[in-house]
Scaffold this active site. Structure first.
Site, PDB file in Angstrom:
ATOM      1  N   CYS A  12       0.848  -1.184   0.000  1.00 20.03           N
ATOM      2  CA  CYS A  12       0.000   0.000   0.000  1.00 20.03           C
ATOM      3  C   CYS A  12       0.886   1.237   0.000  1.00 20.03           C
ATOM      4  O   CYS A  12       1.918   1.223   0.659  1.00 20.03           O
ATOM      5  CB  CYS A  12      -0.907   0.019   1.236  1.00 20.03           C
ATOM      6  SG  CYS A  12      -2.203  -1.230   1.161  1.00 20.03           S
ATOM      7  N   PRO A  13       0.585   2.272  -0.716  1.00 22.80           N
ATOM      8  CA  PRO A  13      -0.636   2.548  -1.463  1.00 22.80           C
ATOM      9  C   PRO A  13      -0.598   2.074  -2.909  1.00 22.80           C
ATOM     10  O   PRO A  13      -1.557   2.281  -3.641  1.00 22.80           O
ATOM     11  CB  PRO A  13      -0.749   4.061  -1.402  1.00 22.80           C
ATOM     12  CG  PRO A  13       0.668   4.521  -1.479  1.00 22.80           C
ATOM     13  CD  PRO A  13       1.437   3.477  -0.669  1.00 22.80           C
TER      14      PRO A  13
END
Length: 72
Positions: A12-13
């Protein structure tokens, strides 16, 4: 048409960014199957795509800690 995106090696992201880019490439009615890891990606990607107006059709465990999410 069904397109598959494997983001099991992403963090993530970038999991959401790559999913969002792939979704923009779909035509109306197409399905994107996203392979991702349990934990933060599995929690964040479905929520974020729904907030962006897409529909999560299913979430199922593929194998081990890998999950497959179908999005349209």
């Amino acid at each position: 048409m069904v397109k598959t995106l494997d983001i099991t090696n992403e963090q993530c992201p970038m999991t959401f960014v790559k999913t969002k880019v792939a979704l923009h490439e779909l035509s109306k009615g197409d399905v994107l199957e996203v392979l991702l890891c349990a934990g933060e990606p599995l929690e964040n990607v479905p929520r974020a795509v729904q907030e962006s107006g897409y529909k999560v059709l299913s979430v199922e465990q593929a194998e081990g800690n890998i999950y497959k999410i179908a999005i349209t």
